[in-house]
Motif scaffolding. Structure first.
Motif, mmCIF file in Angstrom:
data_model
loop_
_atom_site.group_PDB
_atom_site.id
_atom_site.type_symbol
_atom_site.label_atom_id
_atom_site.label_comp_id
_atom_site.label_asym_id
_atom_site.label_seq_id
_atom_site.Cartn_x
_atom_site.Cartn_y
_atom_site.Cartn_z
ATOM 1 N N LYS A 263 -7.145 3.509 -3.917
ATOM 2 C CA LYS A 263 -7.893 4.041 -2.771
ATOM 3 C C LYS A 263 -7.128 5.232 -2.195
ATOM 4 C CE LYS A 263 -11.108 3.664 0.543
ATOM 5 N NZ LYS A 263 -12.560 3.770 0.322
ATOM 6 N N GLN B 179 -5.660 0.233 2.494
ATOM 7 C CA GLN B 179 -5.553 1.169 1.371
ATOM 8 C C GLN B 179 -5.110 0.422 0.116
ATOM 9 O OE1 GLN B 179 -2.721 4.407 1.757
ATOM 10 N NE2 GLN B 179 -3.996 5.770 0.534
ATOM 11 N N SER C 14 0.828 -1.204 0.000
ATOM 12 C CA SER C 14 0.000 0.000 0.000
ATOM 13 C C SER C 14 0.859 1.249 0.000
ATOM 14 C CB SER C 14 -0.905 -0.016 1.245
ATOM 15 O OG SER C 14 -1.538 1.220 1.434
ATOM 16 N N PRO D 283 -7.807 5.999 3.214
ATOM 17 C CA PRO D 283 -7.716 4.626 3.738
ATOM 18 C C PRO D 283 -8.966 4.181 4.487
ATOM 19 C CG PRO D 283 -5.755 5.919 4.291
ATOM 20 C CD PRO D 283 -6.779 6.886 3.771
ATOM 21 N N ASN D 284 -9.184 2.863 4.471
ATOM 22 C CA ASN D 284 -10.220 2.259 5.291
ATOM 23 C C ASN D 284 -9.692 2.066 6.713
ATOM 24 O OD1 ASN D 284 -11.917 1.780 2.948
ATOM 25 N ND2 ASN D 284 -10.557 0.082 2.450
ATOM 26 N N SER E 135 0.398 3.619 1.920
ATOM 27 C CA SER E 135 0.565 3.987 3.324
ATOM 28 C C SER E 135 1.770 3.316 3.974
ATOM 29 C CB SER E 135 -0.705 3.659 4.112
ATOM 30 O OG SER E 135 -0.994 2.280 4.046
#
Length: 249
Positions: free
Chosen positions: A162, A158, A43, A165-166, A45
């Motif tokens: 996306k 993520q 990701s 993020p979730n 992130s």
């Protein structure tokens, strides 16, 4: 200075609050001296979560596209990565790999931590792909240990494409340092470099428990894109046969 503002004031506290990452094996990261932290890459992130939890500063080799984006967003992204001390690496052309190795060795020569993703790019499907041998070259030339690291849950938090993020549980696992001093002076031996890289990827796999694919991620991405394009073309042709154009009267 901006790196530490991000880590302790702006981004770090926010990431720890939102993701509440579970940290395992942090004692395996040396408190001083040069070392390579080699991890999986799931990701966007990942670039920020690992630095947020490490006690030491870590410098990543980041793809050059992060520094050359167009418009205001591109300039802000470039400023962010430069201010955070990340190094741009051009991944295109024959000299790309050598440039990355030179930059990485420069970081290690300062007794700092170097972060690298041996897969070379983010996983597009959450699986772990074959590692590139640059990490082995740097480990041998700089004579430093390699600490395997696994990011867990960041793909779900993520996934590719996306932006926001979730909220999803995230864990970061560090393994015991890998010592390759027994291969000193053999950084030009292809079989040795492949063996070292595979050992690093196996250590990451053991930590992450991902499905492993013995193929380079970039190649798999191209094949996946080509497959989707072919399916889209076939679907379009099928619609054309199902609803033929009526002749004009």
């Amino acid at each position: 200075m901006f790196y530490y503002v991000l880590k302790y004031v702006l981004l770090g506290p926010l990431l720890r609050l939102v993701f509440r990452p579970r940290i395992e094996g942090l004692e395996h990261v040396p408190s001083s001296g040069a070392a390579i932290v080699a991890g999986n890459h799931l990701s966007f992130s990942d670039h920020f979560l690992m630095p947020a939890i490490l006690k030491r500063r870590i410098t990543f080799l980041a793809k050059a596209e992060y520094f050359t984006g167009p418009g205001i967003k591109g300039r802000l992204t470039a400023y962010f990565f430069r201010s955070a001390g990340q190094i741009p690496v051009d991944r295109s052309g024959k000299e790309a790999g050598q440039a990355a190795i030179r930059e990485g060795l420069g970081v290690l020569s300062k007794d700092e931590l170097l972060g690298i993703y041996p897969e070379g790019t983010r996983s597009h499907d959450g699986r772990l792909y074959k590692g590139k041998v640059g990490v082995a070259v740097m480990a041998l030339k700089a004579q430093v240990p390699v600490i395997p690291c696994a990011m867990i849950g960041t793909f779900e938090a993520q996934p590719p494409g996306k932006v926001i993020p979730n909220i999803h549980p995230v864990a970061i696992r560090f393994g015991k340092p890998l010592d390759f001093s027994r291969y000193a002076g053999m950084e030009n031996e292809k079989a040795v470099l492949r063996a070292i890289t595979d050992e690093i990827m196996y250590a990451i796999l053991s930590l992450s428990e991902q499905e492993y694919v013995d193929q380079y991620a970039a190649v798999a991405k191209k094949e996946e894109a080509a497959r989707k394009a072919a399916e889209k073309k076939a679907e379009k042709e099928q619609r054309g046969r199902k609803f033929p154009r009526m002749p004009l009267s």
